[in-house]
Design an enzyme around this catalytic site. Structure first.
Site, PDB file in Angstrom:
ATOM      1  N   ASP A   1       0.967  -1.221  -0.191  1.00 45.14           N
ATOM      2  CA  ASP A   1       0.544   0.355  -0.069  1.00 45.14           C
ATOM      3  C   ASP A   1       0.858   0.998   0.888  1.00 45.14           C
ATOM      4  OD1 ASP A   1      -1.726   2.060   0.448  1.00 45.14           O
ATOM      5  OD2 ASP A   1      -3.089   0.688   1.760  1.00 45.14           O
TER       6      ASP A   1
ATOM      7  N   ARG B   1       0.170   4.387  -0.153  1.00 40.78           N
ATOM      8  CA  ARG B   1      -0.241   5.765  -0.491  1.00 40.78           C
ATOM      9  C   ARG B   1      -0.113   6.626   1.371  1.00 40.78           C
ATOM     10  NH1 ARG B   1      -6.394   3.573  -0.098  1.00 40.78           N
ATOM     11  NH2 ARG B   1      -5.504   1.708   1.184  1.00 40.78           N
TER      12      ARG B   1
END
Length: 224
Positions: free
Chosen positions: A143, A145
């Site tokens: 991930d 982000r």
């Protein structure tokens, strides 16, 4: 860390500012309609064209309801059943409009890896890997982000305290680390299909998303 400072490069939250506000009537495929104020920004840390949708009355007495929604072309636009992004977006818009708040539409396709890489990861998932294993097999983060820009957007909108609409504990933790006061975390609905149950199960097991799958769906994911 000082609440006015971001962890990524220690960029002041106040560096971002509102660029444009424009009213847009929204209409979804099921006929639901609502009016949103779309807001663009200057000075976001990652330089991307994120947009905020202000819905309902965000100045209501309670803290505004906020969702950080990562862009998903396949789910949001084309209705792909391999994820739950489209239904989550539809649900979030209505829930925020009813209570007052903001939806941040963040240009973070594929948990930050981009559209082409996401589709490459789909091919690996078809070969048996889960959504996180597929990313790492491509040499990419599970991930990628970072919600620095989201914190900047909220600050530019004058949102100092909020209720966060999410099943992802990382979103709340990152916002708090960035100095944003998250009062309560409100879970989204669970939108399980035969096509996305393994994906949802991986999110619940691997990154502790608050997703309660029906027992039959969990068994199907394990068998899949």
């Amino acid at each position: 860390m000082d609440a006015t400072t971001l962890s990524a490069g220690h960029t002041p939250l106040a560096d971002a500012s509102v660029r444009t506000r424009v009213t847009i009537p929204l209409r979804f495929a099921d006929g639901y309609e609502v009016t949103a104020e779309a807001v663009t920004f200057r000075g976001l840390a990652d330089g991307r064209e994120h947009v905020a949708l202000v819905l309902g009355d965000p100045s209501a007495p309670t803290a505004p309801l906020v969702r950080l929604h990562s862009e998903c072309l396949t789910g949001d636009v084309f209705g792909s059943a391999r994820c739950d992004c489209g239904p989550q977006l539809r649900e979030a818009v209505q829930r925020i409009a009813e209570t007052g708040g903001v939806l941040l539409y963040l240009r973070q396709e594929g948990r930050g890896i981009g559209l082409y890489n996401k589709l490459d990861a789909y091919a690996l998932q078809d070969a048996g890997l889960d959504t996180y294993e597929a990313n790492t097999a491509l040499g990419l983060p599970e991930d990628g982000r970072d919600y620095t820009a989201a914190a900047q957007m909220l600050t530019a909108l004058g949102v100092t305290e909020l209720d966060l609409l999410t099943n992802n504990p990382d979103k709340a933790q990152q916002l708090r680390d960035l100095g944003v006061a998250v009062r309560f975390v409100r879970p989204t609905g669970v939108f399980a299909t035969d096509s996305n149950v393994r994906y949802l199960h991986a999110k619940a097991e691997h990154t502790h998303h608050t997703i309660e799958l029906p027992a039959t769906a969990a068994l199907a994911a394990l068998a899949g």
